[in-house]
Design a protein around this motif. Sequence first.
Motif, PDB file in Angstrom:
ATOM      1  N   PRO A  33       0.829  -1.204   0.000  1.00  0.00           N
ATOM      2  CA  PRO A  33       0.000   0.000   0.000  1.00  0.00           C
ATOM      3  C   PRO A  33       0.864   1.255   0.000  1.00  0.00           C
ATOM      4  O   PRO A  33       1.799   1.370   0.792  1.00  0.00           O
ATOM      5  CB  PRO A  33      -0.799  -0.103   1.302  1.00  0.00           C
ATOM      6  CG  PRO A  33      -0.783  -1.560   1.639  1.00  0.00           C
ATOM      7  CD  PRO A  33       0.537  -2.075   1.131  1.00  0.00           C
ATOM      8  N   GLY A  34       0.593   2.154  -0.930  1.00  0.00           N
ATOM      9  CA  GLY A  34       1.309   3.419  -0.987  1.00  0.00           C
ATOM     10  C   GLY A  34       2.582   3.413  -1.799  1.00  0.00           C
ATOM     11  O   GLY A  34       3.205   4.462  -1.963  1.00  0.00           O
ATOM     12  N   TRP A  56       7.022   6.520  -2.365  1.00  0.00           N
ATOM     13  CA  TRP A  56       5.895   6.190  -1.495  1.00  0.00           C
ATOM     14  C   TRP A  56       4.939   7.369  -1.451  1.00  0.00           C
ATOM     15  O   TRP A  56       5.363   8.527  -1.523  1.00  0.00           O
ATOM     16  CB  TRP A  56       6.379   5.890  -0.083  1.00  0.00           C
ATOM     17  CG  TRP A  56       7.291   4.710   0.039  1.00  0.00           C
ATOM     18  CD1 TRP A  56       8.658   4.720   0.062  1.00  0.00           C
ATOM     19  CD2 TRP A  56       6.907   3.341   0.163  1.00  0.00           C
ATOM     20  NE1 TRP A  56       9.134   3.447   0.199  1.00  0.00           N
ATOM     21  CE2 TRP A  56       8.085   2.574   0.254  1.00  0.00           C
ATOM     22  CE3 TRP A  56       5.683   2.689   0.210  1.00  0.00           C
ATOM     23  CZ2 TRP A  56       8.082   1.193   0.395  1.00  0.00           C
ATOM     24  CZ3 TRP A  56       5.672   1.312   0.349  1.00  0.00           C
ATOM     25  CH2 TRP A  56       6.863   0.572   0.444  1.00  0.00           C
ATOM     26  N   ASP A  61       3.628   5.014   4.851  1.00  0.00           N
ATOM     27  CA  ASP A  61       3.478   3.861   3.966  1.00  0.00           C
ATOM     28  C   ASP A  61       4.737   3.005   3.986  1.00  0.00           C
ATOM     29  O   ASP A  61       4.672   1.776   3.928  1.00  0.00           O
ATOM     30  CB  ASP A  61       3.164   4.300   2.526  1.00  0.00           C
ATOM     31  CG  ASP A  61       1.731   4.737   2.352  1.00  0.00           C
ATOM     32  OD1 ASP A  61       0.853   4.264   3.100  1.00  0.00           O
ATOM     33  OD2 ASP A  61       1.479   5.564   1.447  1.00  0.00           O
ATOM     34  N   ARG A  65       3.633   0.869   7.527  1.00  0.00           N
ATOM     35  CA  ARG A  65       2.886  -0.190   6.837  1.00  0.00           C
ATOM     36  C   ARG A  65       3.797  -1.243   6.206  1.00  0.00           C
ATOM     37  O   ARG A  65       3.605  -2.436   6.413  1.00  0.00           O
ATOM     38  CB  ARG A  65       1.955   0.426   5.801  1.00  0.00           C
ATOM     39  CG  ARG A  65       0.826   1.198   6.437  1.00  0.00           C
ATOM     40  CD  ARG A  65      -0.053   1.905   5.395  1.00  0.00           C
ATOM     41  NE  ARG A  65      -0.895   2.891   6.060  1.00  0.00           N
ATOM     42  CZ  ARG A  65      -0.523   4.159   6.292  1.00  0.00           C
ATOM     43  NH1 ARG A  65       0.648   4.592   5.890  1.00  0.00           N
ATOM     44  NH2 ARG A  65      -1.345   4.980   6.913  1.00  0.00           N
TER      45      ARG A  65
END
Length: 97
Positions: A33-34, A56, A61, A65
């Motif tokens: 994600p990101g 990113w 992110d 994450r």
Amino acid sequence: MIQEMAHIEIVPGKYAEFEAAVTQVVPLFNRAPGCAEVKLHRIMEQPNRYVLIVRWNSLEDHTVRFRQSDDFQEWRRLVGPYFQKPPEVVHTEIAVE
């Protein structure tokens, strides 16, 4: 958008193996994600030095994450044996265009 720059020093003579391992793990970044883009650059003047550049959407992110994910653990498992020392990681943002 921020850019992660990881300066990586590889065990001499293991360049092809390291690059092959990075090729295997690029999909881990791409599905994170990101993550907008990932590229590996080799420093021409020092062939055992690389810069991994990842774009990113936000700092979190990457630092939260991705780093807390199983995919990060897999990244380190596959490429970690080729590190001569821990990578130096910085994050940048555009100051002037």
